[in-house]
Design an enzyme around this catalytic site. Structure first.
Site, short mmCIF file in Angstrom:
data_model
loop_
_atom_site.label_atom_id
_atom_site.label_comp_id
_atom_site.label_asym_id
_atom_site.label_seq_id
_atom_site.Cartn_x
_atom_site.Cartn_y
_atom_site.Cartn_z
N HIS A 116 19.24 -4.12 19.66
CA HIS A 116 18.29 -5.20 19.96
C HIS A 116 17.47 -5.57 18.74
O HIS A 116 17.47 -4.88 17.72
CB HIS A 116 17.39 -4.81 21.13
CG HIS A 116 16.52 -3.62 20.88
ND1 HIS A 116 15.36 -3.69 20.15
CD2 HIS A 116 16.66 -2.33 21.26
CE1 HIS A 116 14.80 -2.49 20.10
NE2 HIS A 116 15.57 -1.64 20.76
N CYS A 147 17.82 3.48 20.67
CA CYS A 147 18.48 2.20 20.41
C CYS A 147 18.62 1.94 18.91
O CYS A 147 17.87 2.47 18.10
CB CYS A 147 17.69 1.06 21.04
SG CYS A 147 17.54 1.18 22.83
#
Length: 161
Positions: A108, A124
Site C-alpha cells: 500500500h 505490509c
C-alpha cells in the site's frame, strides 16, 4: 532454453534491499523502493492479489491492537475512512493465499516518505503514494506476489535506513 527470470507480471519484494520489483518481459523490471514489516512481522511467502482498492478504509488488526493499544485501540470499532492521512495511503493491493484467504498483508501507499528503506511496518510493504498509484495501475487482480525471505544469516531491524 528459457531465461532464469520470473514470468512477467509478478511482484517480488526483496527485504535486504528494500526493493519491490514488478517483472516485465525479457528479464526486465520496474523497481520501487519500499518499507517492510519490522522484526518478525515480515511474513515471507507466495501470495496473490485478491483485492485492489483506491483510497481504502483501514481498521487495525487484532495483533496491532494487542502490540500497541495506545496507538490503535481507538480505531478498533469504526476504523478510519480512506483519504489523506489514512495508513493505507492512496492505493492498496490485498494479499491472499488459497489456504487463508485474506492474510491482512497489503502492499500500500504511504504519505510518510521517511519510512521507505526501513523495516517499520506491521507486516505490509509500503511505497510512497506516487509509486503506489503507478504500481496499482500496472498490477492486475490475481497477480502472483512473492515476499522473499531474508537471506540466511541476515536480520532486518526497524532502524535500517
Amino acid at each position: 532454453m528459457a531465461a532464469p527470470y520470473p514470468p512477467a507480471g509478478e511482484v517480488h519484494v526483496i527485504p535486504e534491499t528494500f526493493r519491490l520489483y514488478l517483472t516485465l518481459p525479457e528479464g526486465r523490471a520496474i523497481v520501487y523502493p519500499v518499507r517492510i514489516g519490522k522484526d518478525d512481522l515480515y511474513e515471507p511467502g507466495t501470495y496473490f492479489v485478491g483485492a485492489k482498492k483506491e483510497w481504502p478504509s483501514w481498521t487495525p488488526t487484532p495483533g496491532m491492537i494487542e502490540r500497541e493499544p495506545e496507538k490503535y485501540a481507538k480505531y478498533e470499532e469504526s476504523g478510519m475512512p480512506g483519504g489523506p492521512g489514512n495508513p493505507l495511503g492512496a492505493r492498496a493491493l490485498y494479499l491472499f493465499t488459497e489456504e487463508r484467504g485474506d492474510t491482512f498483508l497489503r502492499i500500500h501507499g504511504t504519505d510518510d516518505p521517511n519510512t521507505i528503506g526501513r523495516a517499520v511496518s506491521n507486516g505490509c510493504a509500503g511505497l510512497i503514494n506516487e509509486h503506489m498509484i503507478d504500481l496499482y495501475a500496472r498490477v492486475p487482480m490475481n497477480s502472483r506476489v512473492v515476499l522473499h525471505p531474508h537471506m540466511q544469516g541476515t536480520t532486518i531491524s526497524g532502524n535500517n535506513g
